[in-house]
Each structure stands twice: as structure tokens, then as C-alpha cells.
Write an enzyme that holds these catalytic residues in place. Structure first.
Site, PDB file in Angstrom:
ATOM      1  CD  GLU A 159      -1.444  -0.139   3.657  1.00 54.12           C
ATOM      2  OE1 GLU A 159      -2.629  -0.360   3.358  1.00 54.12           O
ATOM      3  OE2 GLU A 159      -1.059   0.023   4.828  1.00 54.12           O
ATOM      4  CB  ILE A 160       1.624   3.864  -2.224  1.00 49.33           C
ATOM      5  CG1 ILE A 160       2.595   2.784  -2.712  1.00 49.33           C
ATOM      6  CG2 ILE A 160       2.298   5.226  -2.234  1.00 49.33           C
ATOM      7  CD1 ILE A 160       2.998   2.931  -4.171  1.00 49.33           C
TER       8      ILE A 160
END
Length: 406
Positions: free
Chosen positions: A293-294
Site C-alpha cells: 500500500e502507498i
């Protein structure tokens, strides 16, 4: 003609002079060699800084973190990135024993992306990292590397948890993946509510979560963090999937209770239709696979998410059931963010066993030197939530997506 000969005494003298000359030359070589070594490795004084070596002979050396002199090395060199960077970092939760699984992972992310932009990297552990781990990671990573210890209160049972009830739950869930694990529950609770509170992350706006034994398949030639910031993206993912219902039997009911208490937190243009097929009556189990996840740290720091996590935490589902950080993050992103703030990175080839994301568009694969097989792409398959995400957001699928949906 008489044969010319050198007297014995003279031959001995010449021999001695020759040996003397060899000795002088040897001493000069040793001294010069010491100077060369010192110029690469820094002073050998027991407290030397790690330095970043340079391909240019006279380039200034950049000081690194201090460690014992027995771990001296020459750090690999690349041109310094001169662009304007976002306040962002990679974050990895790891243990010392994860070192072997991280070497290839780190090299993949560095080679494919970070060597171009040189963002920092933070490693967190519930115990002290050993020198071997610190030295190896520092050598592999182009940006600044930081190591932090997780506070005990963030990696243990909170005071309100009934230990007997929690133990009974683990027995009942022994046949479910990680169902009998305390450490896994600590990890899920930590990733849900505490990693972003660690002091090492205070200075950053965005993070990219990376786990051991993962891989980037494609080159990334643009600054992903800059893309997130410039386009007001708060959450980015690669793989979406359905959760095991047995691990979260009451998570949705608890979420509904919270929303009824705080309707003001629900975004106007939310993505409820991604996580529910019946307008919120039930949870369809879709979530973003949070091992990649960013995202915006400010989102997790917001009142909406803090209050949501605290409500879940006191409900006890991390220990009385086996609530994962992935559905918790995903439900929060779907409800508290506008749908335009969530982004699928379809151009990033990514692997976390057993699932792959590989761009099905050949032009993307070739342009980004992807070393993955599109036939193994998970995005459009039945157990994935990829088709759901694209449908509810009215996004165009790749032209040949159906060829990879079986």
C-alpha cells in the site's frame, strides 16, 4: 678474447643492493595501498562512519550511520537525485530472521524504483535489529535508512482484553490460517492502529509499505509519491481480494455501530459500493491487500480514522476474532475517502505469494521491462475484487482483460 667476469665480492654487493631496492619499492606500494584503502573506507579508528562511495575519484564522501568498525564497507554509488521530493518513506515491519527474505525484495524495489529517487526507508521491529540486519539494509538502500523498536504497548494485549476469552478464540480458530497465533494478531493490530504513530514517521506525509519476500516486476520511472500528492490520492493498491469471512464475523456490524455514532466521517463521494453489495447492509469481503500500500499518513492521523480504530480496538475483535489490517484499512478508505482519492496502480507488476499482478497490456510490460507472466495476473480473476473496483468507479478495463479472467 678473455671472458669478462664480476668478482664474487662485487656480485654479493649488487645482490644486496638489489634486495634493498626491492624492499624500498615494496614499502612504497604498501604505503600507497593504505592511502587508497583509507580514501575509500574512511579512518580506521573503531568509530568510523559508513560512507557512500563515489564513482568519481575526488567526489566528497557522504557520511552514513555509525556502526562498529568490523562492518566497514564501500556503499554503492549512484547520481544524487536533484528533483523535488515529497516527504515520504518506505516502511517495513521485519524481524532479524527476515533478512534473507528481504535482500531480494529490497534489491527489487531499489533497482526498479528507489535508486532513481532515493527515498528513505524505515524498518520497525518489536525487538532490537542486530548489526548484520542493519549493515545489510544500509548497504542495499540508496536513501537514508532508519531502524526503530515498537513500543511494548503497541505489540501486546491491551488492558481491556479478557485473556481467557482470547485464548478460547485461538483454540476455536486453530484450523484457520493464523487463527491460533498471538503474534499475527499483534501485527494486525499494530499495522491497523500504531505503525503511523511511531516517532520515526512523524516527519513524513506518505509511505510505501513493503514486506519480505515480495517483488516489483516492472520499472517505475516516475515519482510515485509525487504522483500521489499532485493528484490528491490518499490510498494506492495493486491487488484486491476477498477476506476469509471466519476471521471477521462481527467487523462489519461493529463498523456500522461506529458509523451510526459518527455519520459526519463518511465522505460524500465514498466507495461504499466497493465493500458492500446491498447499500451497507452487509460486507462483501472485498479489501485491498495491504502488504502493498502507498498511502497518506495524514489519512491515518485523521480524527475519522483514529476514532474508528479506537472503537474497533475496544471492541476486541483483533483478539476475540482475527481482524486483519487489510479489511480495516480498506473499509476505512472506502468510507472516509472520496472514491477519486483511491488509486489502483495497474502499471506496477507486483508479487506477494501466492498472487501476482502483471500488466495485461503488452505495451506497458515492454515499456517498463516487466519480467512477469500476464497469464498469472490475479486482477481479473473470480476471487479478486478487481472487476468490482473498476465497475463501481466506472473505470476502463484493459482491452484484453477478459483473456486473463479465467
Amino acid at each position: 678474447m678473455a671472458k669478462f667476469t664480476i668478482p664474487v665480492s662485487s656480485r654479493r654487493l649488487y645482490k644486496l643492493l638489489g634486495l634493498f631496492a626491492i624492499a624500498i619499492i615494496t614499502i612504497v606500494i604498501i604505503v600507497k595501498g593504505t592511502d587508497i584503502t583509507s580514501s575509500l573506507s574512511g579512518p580506521i579508528d573503531g568509530k568510523s562512519d559508513y560512507v557512500q562511495g563515489s564513482k568519481k575519484a575526488n567526489a566528497p564522501k557522504k557520511a552514513r550511520t555509525k556502526y562498529d568498525d568490523k562492518y566497514k564497507y564501500v556503499k554503492y554509488s549512484i547520481p544524487e537525485y536533484k528533483g523535488e521530493k515529497v516527504r515520504a518513506t518506505f516502511v517495513t515491519l521485519a524481524r532479524n530472521k527476515d533478512l534473507n527474505g528481504l535482500r531480494e525484495t529490497i534489491k527489487s524495489f531499489e533497482d526498479r524504483f528507489n535508486s532513481k529517487f532515493q527515498y528513505d526507508w524505515i524498518f520497525l521491529n518489536d525487538s532490537e535489529f542486530n548489526d548484520d540486519f542493519k549493515v545489510t539494509m544500509t548497504a542495499l538502500i540508496s536513501g537514508e535508512v532508519k531502524f526503530g523498536i515498537i513500543p511494548k504497548e503497541h505489540w501486546s494485549f491491551p488492558s481491556w482484553i479478557d485473556q481467557d476469552r482470547a485464548a478460547d478464540t485461538r483454540k476455536e480458530m486453530k484450523d484457520i490460517i493464523y487463527g491460533d497465533s498471538i503474534s499475527y494478531r499483534n501485527m494486525c493490530r499494530f499495522e491497523s492502529g500504531f505503525f503511523w504513530r511511531h516517532p520515526l514517521l512523524d516527519e513524513y506525509e506518505y509511505y510505501w509499505r513493503v514486506e519480505p519476500d515480495t517483488k516489483l516486476y516492472c520499472d517505475v520511472d516516475y515519482d510515485i509519491f509525487r504522483f500521489m500528492k499532485d493528484n490528491d490520492k490518499k490510498y494506492g493498491f495493486t491487488i484486491s481480494i476477498h477476506e476469509y469471512r471466519a476471521t471477521i464475523p462481527t467487523l462489519w456490524d461493529t463498523t456500522v455501530e461506529f458509523i451510526n455514532l459518527h455519520p459526519e466521517y463518511v465522505a460524500e463521494n465514498n466507495m461504499l459500493d466497493f465493500v458492500s453489495n446491498d447499500d451497507g447492509m452487509s460486507y462483501n469481503l472485498c479489501h485491498f491487500w495491504s502488504n502493498f500500500e502507498i498511502a497518506s499518513l495524514d489519512f491515518w492521523r485523521s480524527d475519522a480514522y483514529r476514532d474508528y480504530f479506537d472503537y474497533l480496538d475496544h471492541a476486541g475483535g483483533f483478539f476475540y476474532e482475527r481482524w486483519g489490517d487489510a479489511p480495516v484499512h480498506s473499509i476505512a478508505a472506502a468510507l472516509f475517502l472520496n472514491r477519486t482519492q483511491v488509486h489502483h496502480f495497474d502499471d506496477l507488476g507486483y508479487y506477494h505469494g501466492p498472487f501476482h499482478q502483471c500488466p495485461t497490456d503488452e505495451k506497458i510490460r515492454l515499456a517498463n521491462r516487466c519480467d512477469c507472466d500476464p497469464n498469472r495476473d490475479f486482477t481479473w480473476r473470480g476471487y479478486s475484487c478487481g472487476k468490482k473496483y473498476y465497475k463501481v468507479n466506472n473505470l476502463a478495463k484493459p482491452k484484453n482483460w477478459a483473456d486473463y479472467s479465467k
